[in-house]
Design a protein around this motif. Structure first.
Motif, PDB file in Angstrom:
ATOM      1  N   LEU A 153     -57.688  74.923   8.822  1.00 46.09           N
ATOM      2  CA  LEU A 153     -57.508  74.039   9.981  1.00 46.09           C
ATOM      3  C   LEU A 153     -56.466  72.968   9.684  1.00 46.09           C
ATOM      4  O   LEU A 153     -55.534  72.735  10.455  1.00 46.09           O
ATOM      5  CB  LEU A 153     -58.849  73.393  10.328  1.00 46.09           C
ATOM      6  CG  LEU A 153     -58.824  72.375  11.454  1.00 46.09           C
ATOM      7  CD1 LEU A 153     -58.918  73.087  12.786  1.00 46.09           C
ATOM      8  CD2 LEU A 153     -59.943  71.376  11.316  1.00 46.09           C
ATOM      9  N   LYS A 154     -56.634  72.334   8.523  1.00 45.91           N
ATOM     10  CA  LYS A 154     -55.751  71.213   8.193  1.00 45.91           C
ATOM     11  C   LYS A 154     -54.315  71.679   7.989  1.00 45.91           C
ATOM     12  O   LYS A 154     -53.371  71.069   8.498  1.00 45.91           O
ATOM     13  CB  LYS A 154     -56.244  70.519   6.928  1.00 45.91           C
ATOM     14  CG  LYS A 154     -57.495  69.707   7.178  1.00 45.91           C
ATOM     15  CD  LYS A 154     -57.954  69.042   5.913  1.00 45.91           C
ATOM     16  CE  LYS A 154     -59.182  68.208   6.185  1.00 45.91           C
ATOM     17  NZ  LYS A 154     -59.762  67.686   4.950  1.00 45.91           N
ATOM     18  N   THR A 196     -51.455  70.688  10.628  1.00 43.99           N
ATOM     19  CA  THR A 196     -50.414  69.799  10.106  1.00 43.99           C
ATOM     20  C   THR A 196     -49.037  70.445  10.222  1.00 43.99           C
ATOM     21  O   THR A 196     -48.061  69.788  10.613  1.00 43.99           O
ATOM     22  CB  THR A 196     -50.691  69.457   8.633  1.00 43.99           C
ATOM     23  OG1 THR A 196     -52.046  69.079   8.508  1.00 43.99           O
ATOM     24  CG2 THR A 196     -49.811  68.328   8.148  1.00 43.99           C
ATOM     25  N   ALA A 197     -48.984  71.738   9.926  1.00 44.46           N
ATOM     26  CA  ALA A 197     -47.688  72.430  10.011  1.00 44.46           C
ATOM     27  C   ALA A 197     -47.157  72.363  11.440  1.00 44.46           C
ATOM     28  O   ALA A 197     -45.974  72.058  11.664  1.00 44.46           O
ATOM     29  CB  ALA A 197     -47.847  73.876   9.577  1.00 44.46           C
ATOM     30  N   ALA A 214     -55.642  66.141  16.383  1.00 43.87           N
ATOM     31  CA  ALA A 214     -55.633  66.705  15.030  1.00 43.87           C
ATOM     32  C   ALA A 214     -56.283  65.737  14.046  1.00 43.87           C
ATOM     33  O   ALA A 214     -57.095  66.143  13.206  1.00 43.87           O
ATOM     34  CB  ALA A 214     -54.199  67.002  14.605  1.00 43.87           C
ATOM     35  N   LEU A 215     -55.930  64.450  14.155  1.00 36.46           N
ATOM     36  CA  LEU A 215     -56.480  63.476  13.204  1.00 36.46           C
ATOM     37  C   LEU A 215     -57.991  63.372  13.362  1.00 36.46           C
ATOM     38  O   LEU A 215     -58.726  63.316  12.368  1.00 36.46           O
ATOM     39  CB  LEU A 215     -55.813  62.112  13.405  1.00 36.46           C
ATOM     40  CG  LEU A 215     -54.306  62.084  13.082  1.00 36.46           C
ATOM     41  CD1 LEU A 215     -53.735  60.702  13.291  1.00 36.46           C
ATOM     42  CD2 LEU A 215     -54.043  62.550  11.665  1.00 36.46           C
ATOM     43  N   SER A 229     -63.940  67.124  10.445  1.00 36.38           N
ATOM     44  CA  SER A 229     -64.122  68.246   9.520  1.00 36.38           C
ATOM     45  C   SER A 229     -64.473  67.739   8.127  1.00 36.38           C
ATOM     46  O   SER A 229     -65.253  68.376   7.408  1.00 36.38           O
ATOM     47  CB  SER A 229     -62.866  69.116   9.483  1.00 36.38           C
ATOM     48  OG  SER A 229     -61.795  68.395   8.940  1.00 36.38           O
ATOM     49  N   ASP A 230     -63.949  66.593   7.755  1.00 30.44           N
ATOM     50  CA  ASP A 230     -64.298  66.012   6.452  1.00 30.44           C
ATOM     51  C   ASP A 230     -65.769  65.627   6.411  1.00 30.44           C
ATOM     52  O   ASP A 230     -66.448  65.862   5.401  1.00 30.44           O
ATOM     53  CB  ASP A 230     -63.426  64.778   6.175  1.00 30.44           C
ATOM     54  CG  ASP A 230     -62.270  65.122   5.255  1.00 30.44           C
ATOM     55  OD1 ASP A 230     -62.179  66.317   4.873  1.00 30.44           O
ATOM     56  OD2 ASP A 230     -61.475  64.219   4.936  1.00 30.44           O
TER      57      ASP A 230
END
Lengths: 196, 223
Positions: free
Chosen positions: A53-54, A58-59, A177-178, A184-185
């Motif tokens: 996911l990250k 991010t990409a 996203a953030l 998710s963390d």
């Protein structure tokens, strides 16, 4: 000035060379970051590893923000970039099948090839499964044709659908996203650690 | 020994990276917007304006029409009433006011036909040519002299005098034959005062241009 090839800065033949180089780099980085492990990939569904996911979120953000800055500076012409056409139900059904395959097999098509390259047997099974799927789809194409070619919405983007400036949509997606990274963390800390 | 300051910063690396992304995205929103000159620059336009291929002469056009050249698409940019009175065979009427109307885009934005714009003289057709080039449409030409030029060269050509070269006579013969083809019989001894000549109303065939979507190669791949 950009894109380089349509504007004649590079000849058309460079297309395939650049594609091969980017492909090599992509495969190398996928493997180097552990994306050839089906357990790591499936972790995003079970909540013990959100690297997929990250990384992909991010990409996408880095490229969209970078492209829009380059567009602003006149280095690239966004209107010349290719926008993939939307076939609504084809995309929804295809996405669902891809998701099921992802969670069941632990690979997405790109990473499965990567895993084949380092000799994983489950990846071989996965790739053979893809081939069988392609065969079935091709043979049964008349049945799927209506979905495949129907519900055509053109080469639309979120900018066209929401009729908002691109920068606001980018900001919204960045915030999304953030938040997703943050949530998710938290989830990852709550879920039992899996050793893999 | 571990650098403590560095370790302190590194422990917050995700926060720093996340805020970096956020600031970059916010920067896009806060950037002042400006009108971009898309696709067609002034230099690009000048190069097209001075290109002689921009014009097509009435003789060349007449030749192509007689040979039934399928690659020619005639666009009459005059008003409807003028179009209904007289136009070139097969011409489509797109009045100058509605040249940018999206309904007509399918006819104008294509790369299969050579579009020939014409009006009564060069003026309106030239303006239309410039506007359409500004939109970056392809294969645009202007009929040199327009309908008036067409009348003076093809339908009612001036007779060459004795001292003119052979080519002038050949051209004259061609023009006379073309005039006959386009439905205007011109006697060799026609009086200049006899204008307006009987313009036989040619019912323009409405050309239908299939709008073909440009096929792009689909990129493949995924994650």
């Amino acid at each position: 000035m950009g894109p380089l090839i349509p504007n004649g800065f590079l000849s058309y033949e460079w297309n395939i060379i650049i594609a091969v180089l980017i492909g090599l780099a992509f495969g190398f980085i996928l493997e180097a970051s552990g994306f050839s492990s089906s357990r790591k990939l499936a972790g995003v569904f079970y909540g013990y590893d959100f690297a997929v996911l990250k990384v992909f979120f991010t990409a996408a953000l880095v490229s969209v923000i970078g492209l829009y800055y380059m567009d602003y500076l006149g280095w690239i012409n966004m209107s010349m970039l290719y926008v993939h056409p939307t076939y609504l139900w084809g995309a929804i059904i295809g996405g669902a099948i891809m998701g099921i395959g992802f969670v069941a097999g632990g690979f997405c098509p790109g990473t499965s090839i990567c895993a084949v390259a380092i000799g994983k047997l489950d990846a071989w099974v996965y790739v053979i499964g893809i081939m069988i799927g392609i065969l079935i789809f091709s043979e049964a194409f008349p049945i799927f044709e209506k979905i495949y070619n129907g519900y055509y919405l053109g080469n639309i983007t979120l900018v066209d659908s929401f009729e908002l400036p691109a920068s606001w949509i980018i900001l919204a997606v960045t915030l999304l996203a953030l938040v997703a990274f943050f949530v998710s963390d938290i989830v990852r800390k709550r879920v039992k650690k899996v050793f893999y | 020994m571990i650098n403590r300051n560095l370790a302190k910063i590194l422990s917050k690396r995700y926060i720093i990276l996340a805020s970096l992304l956020f600031v970059a995205a916010l920067g896009l929103v806060l950037l002042p917007s400006y009108q971009k000159n898309e696709n067609v620059t002034a230099e690009h336009l000048l190069a097209k304006v001075i290109n002689p291929e921009r014009y097509i002469t009435s003789d060349v056009l007449a030749d192509k029409l007689i040979l039934k050249d399928p690659s020619i698409l005639l666009i009459d940019v005059r008003v409807v009433s003028e179009y209904e009175k007289y136009t070139l065979p097969g011409a489509i009427n797109i009045p100058f006011d509605s040249i940018l109307n999206p309904n007509y885009e399918g006819y104008l934005n294509q790369d299969q036909y050579d579009i020939v714009l014409f009006s009564n003289d060069n003026f309106k057709a030239d303006q239309a040519w410039l506007l359409l080039n500004r939109k970056d449409y392809k294969n645009l030409h202007v009929l040199n002299g327009g309908i008036n030029g067409w009348y003076h060269t093809i339908l009612n050509p001036p007779k060459p005098t004795e001292d003119m070269p052979q080519e002038a006579f050949e051209l004259y013969n061609f023009r006379q034959a073309a005039a006959l083809y386009f439905g205007v019989g011109i006697k060799t001894k026609v009086k200049k005062e006899a204008t307006p000549i009987p313009v036989k109303k040619v019912v323009p065939k409405k050309a239908v241009v299939p709008v073909v979507k440009k096929k792009k190669r689909k990129p493949e791949g995924g994650c």
